[in-house]
Design a protein around this motif. Structure first.
Motif, PDB file in Angstrom:
ATOM      1  N   ALA A   6      38.930  35.172  47.000  1.00  0.00           N
ATOM      2  CA  ALA A   6      38.033  36.328  46.964  1.00  0.00           C
ATOM      3  C   ALA A   6      38.106  36.874  45.545  1.00  0.00           C
ATOM      4  O   ALA A   6      39.167  36.884  44.936  1.00  0.00           O
ATOM      5  N   VAL A   7      36.975  37.297  45.021  1.00  0.00           N
ATOM      6  CA  VAL A   7      36.924  37.768  43.636  1.00  0.00           C
ATOM      7  C   VAL A   7      36.921  39.287  43.596  1.00  0.00           C
ATOM      8  O   VAL A   7      36.203  39.940  44.355  1.00  0.00           O
ATOM      9  N   VAL A   8      37.728  39.817  42.692  1.00  0.00           N
ATOM     10  CA  VAL A   8      37.777  41.257  42.432  1.00  0.00           C
ATOM     11  C   VAL A   8      37.456  41.434  40.954  1.00  0.00           C
ATOM     12  O   VAL A   8      38.116  40.841  40.102  1.00  0.00           O
ATOM     13  N   ARG A   9      36.418  42.199  40.661  1.00  0.00           N
ATOM     14  CA  ARG A   9      36.045  42.454  39.265  1.00  0.00           C
ATOM     15  C   ARG A   9      36.346  43.904  38.929  1.00  0.00           C
ATOM     16  O   ARG A   9      35.760  44.805  39.517  1.00  0.00           O
ATOM     17  N   LEU A  10      37.262  44.097  37.981  1.00  0.00           N
ATOM     18  CA  LEU A  10      37.653  45.437  37.564  1.00  0.00           C
ATOM     19  C   LEU A  10      36.944  45.823  36.274  1.00  0.00           C
ATOM     20  O   LEU A  10      36.429  44.973  35.546  1.00  0.00           O
ATOM     21  N   GLN A  11      36.937  47.097  35.987  1.00  0.00           N
ATOM     22  CA  GLN A  11      36.216  47.656  34.844  1.00  0.00           C
ATOM     23  C   GLN A  11      36.475  46.905  33.535  1.00  0.00           C
ATOM     24  O   GLN A  11      35.551  46.601  32.794  1.00  0.00           O
ATOM     25  N   GLY A  12      37.721  46.606  33.241  1.00  0.00           N
ATOM     26  CA  GLY A  12      38.070  45.965  31.981  1.00  0.00           C
ATOM     27  C   GLY A  12      37.489  44.570  31.802  1.00  0.00           C
ATOM     28  O   GLY A  12      37.334  44.082  30.689  1.00  0.00           O
ATOM     29  N   PHE A  13      37.162  43.906  32.896  1.00  0.00           N
ATOM     30  CA  PHE A  13      36.627  42.546  32.841  1.00  0.00           C
ATOM     31  C   PHE A  13      35.275  42.495  32.139  1.00  0.00           C
ATOM     32  O   PHE A  13      34.975  41.537  31.421  1.00  0.00           O
ATOM     33  N   PHE A  14      34.473  43.523  32.322  1.00  0.00           N
ATOM     34  CA  PHE A  14      33.104  43.493  31.814  1.00  0.00           C
ATOM     35  C   PHE A  14      33.019  43.536  30.293  1.00  0.00           C
ATOM     36  O   PHE A  14      32.000  43.175  29.722  1.00  0.00           O
ATOM     37  N   GLY A  15      34.108  43.904  29.621  1.00  0.00           N
ATOM     38  CA  GLY A  15      34.132  43.916  28.163  1.00  0.00           C
ATOM     39  C   GLY A  15      34.766  42.675  27.548  1.00  0.00           C
ATOM     40  O   GLY A  15      34.845  42.559  26.330  1.00  0.00           O
ATOM     41  N   LEU A  74      44.595  32.651  51.277  1.00  0.00           N
ATOM     42  CA  LEU A  74      43.586  33.301  50.451  1.00  0.00           C
ATOM     43  C   LEU A  74      44.219  33.874  49.195  1.00  0.00           C
ATOM     44  O   LEU A  74      45.263  34.516  49.248  1.00  0.00           O
ATOM     45  N   LYS A  75      43.595  33.600  48.062  1.00  0.00           N
ATOM     46  CA  LYS A  75      44.021  34.172  46.783  1.00  0.00           C
ATOM     47  C   LYS A  75      42.972  35.177  46.340  1.00  0.00           C
ATOM     48  O   LYS A  75      41.777  34.973  46.541  1.00  0.00           O
ATOM     49  N   TYR A  76      43.433  36.244  45.757  1.00  0.00           N
ATOM     50  CA  TYR A  76      42.538  37.204  45.124  1.00  0.00           C
ATOM     51  C   TYR A  76      42.468  36.849  43.649  1.00  0.00           C
ATOM     52  O   TYR A  76      43.487  36.900  42.963  1.00  0.00           O
ATOM     53  N   VAL A  77      41.300  36.461  43.171  1.00  0.00           N
ATOM     54  CA  VAL A  77      41.106  36.201  41.756  1.00  0.00           C
ATOM     55  C   VAL A  77      40.717  37.543  41.147  1.00  0.00           C
ATOM     56  O   VAL A  77      39.643  38.071  41.395  1.00  0.00           O
ATOM     57  N   VAL A  78      41.634  38.105  40.383  1.00  0.00           N
ATOM     58  CA  VAL A  78      41.430  39.429  39.821  1.00  0.00           C
ATOM     59  C   VAL A  78      40.901  39.283  38.393  1.00  0.00           C
ATOM     60  O   VAL A  78      41.608  38.829  37.497  1.00  0.00           O
ATOM     61  N   CYS A  79      39.640  39.633  38.217  1.00  0.00           N
ATOM     62  CA  CYS A  79      38.996  39.601  36.914  1.00  0.00           C
ATOM     63  C   CYS A  79      39.173  40.992  36.309  1.00  0.00           C
ATOM     64  O   CYS A  79      38.575  41.959  36.776  1.00  0.00           O
ATOM     65  N   GLY A 104      40.632  43.301  32.530  1.00  0.00           N
ATOM     66  CA  GLY A 104      40.761  43.288  31.081  1.00  0.00           C
ATOM     67  C   GLY A 104      42.139  42.895  30.607  1.00  0.00           C
ATOM     68  O   GLY A 104      42.316  42.460  29.475  1.00  0.00           O
ATOM     69  N   SER A 105      43.136  43.008  31.494  1.00  0.00           N
ATOM     70  CA  SER A 105      44.513  42.679  31.128  1.00  0.00           C
ATOM     71  C   SER A 105      45.327  42.380  32.381  1.00  0.00           C
ATOM     72  O   SER A 105      44.928  42.737  33.495  1.00  0.00           O
ATOM     73  N   VAL A 106      46.463  41.753  32.175  1.00  0.00           N
ATOM     74  CA  VAL A 106      47.384  41.489  33.288  1.00  0.00           C
ATOM     75  C   VAL A 106      47.839  42.808  33.898  1.00  0.00           C
ATOM     76  O   VAL A 106      47.947  42.931  35.123  1.00  0.00           O
ATOM     77  N   ALA A 107      48.086  43.806  33.063  1.00  0.00           N
ATOM     78  CA  ALA A 107      48.545  45.109  33.558  1.00  0.00           C
ATOM     79  C   ALA A 107      47.512  45.733  34.493  1.00  0.00           C
ATOM     80  O   ALA A 107      47.867  46.295  35.537  1.00  0.00           O
ATOM     81  N   GLU A 108      46.239  45.634  34.142  1.00  0.00           N
ATOM     82  CA  GLU A 108      45.185  46.179  35.003  1.00  0.00           C
ATOM     83  C   GLU A 108      45.141  45.434  36.337  1.00  0.00           C
ATOM     84  O   GLU A 108      45.011  46.038  37.401  1.00  0.00           O
ATOM     85  N   ALA A 109      45.280  44.114  36.287  1.00  0.00           N
ATOM     86  CA  ALA A 109      45.274  43.303  37.513  1.00  0.00           C
ATOM     87  C   ALA A 109      46.470  43.643  38.401  1.00  0.00           C
ATOM     88  O   ALA A 109      46.328  43.800  39.621  1.00  0.00           O
ATOM     89  N   ARG A 110      47.642  43.779  37.805  1.00  0.00           N
ATOM     90  CA  ARG A 110      48.840  44.125  38.584  1.00  0.00           C
ATOM     91  C   ARG A 110      48.741  45.517  39.194  1.00  0.00           C
ATOM     92  O   ARG A 110      49.161  45.739  40.327  1.00  0.00           O
ATOM     93  N   ALA A 111      48.184  46.448  38.440  1.00  0.00           N
ATOM     94  CA  ALA A 111      48.018  47.811  38.956  1.00  0.00           C
ATOM     95  C   ALA A 111      47.092  47.809  40.175  1.00  0.00           C
ATOM     96  O   ALA A 111      47.358  48.501  41.163  1.00  0.00           O
TER      97      ALA A 111
END
Length: 83
Positions: A44-53, A2-7, A9-16
């Protein structure tokens, strides 16, 4: 695996996010472009705050929907008797 597709705003946000949740980097894939996530099946998809912009958000969402449609149905693993 399983991979987590991290959506994000930046690589740093995804890594955090991955670090905060103790997810190994090898299981995380930052959705930096459609090309990067095209064709994934076990995810599995993860949508973080930065993605929406992000300006490419609609393209990424469309790709994720197409990938979901191509997944093998869990019902296909059931026998003909439904067990």
């Amino acid at each position: 695996m399983l991979k987590y597709v991290v959506c994000a705003g930046s690589v740093a946000e995804a890594r955090a996010w991955a670090q905060l949740h103790a997810i190994p980097q090898r299981q995380c894939l930052y959705a930096s472009s459609v090309r990067k996530i095209e064709g994934l099946r076990d995810f599995a998809v993860v949508r973080l705050q930065g993605f929406f912009g992000r300006p490419d958000r609609d393209e990424i969402e469309g790709c994720l929907r197409r990938n979901e449609l191509k997944r093998r149905s869990p019902l296909a693993d059931l026998g003909s008797d439904g067990a």
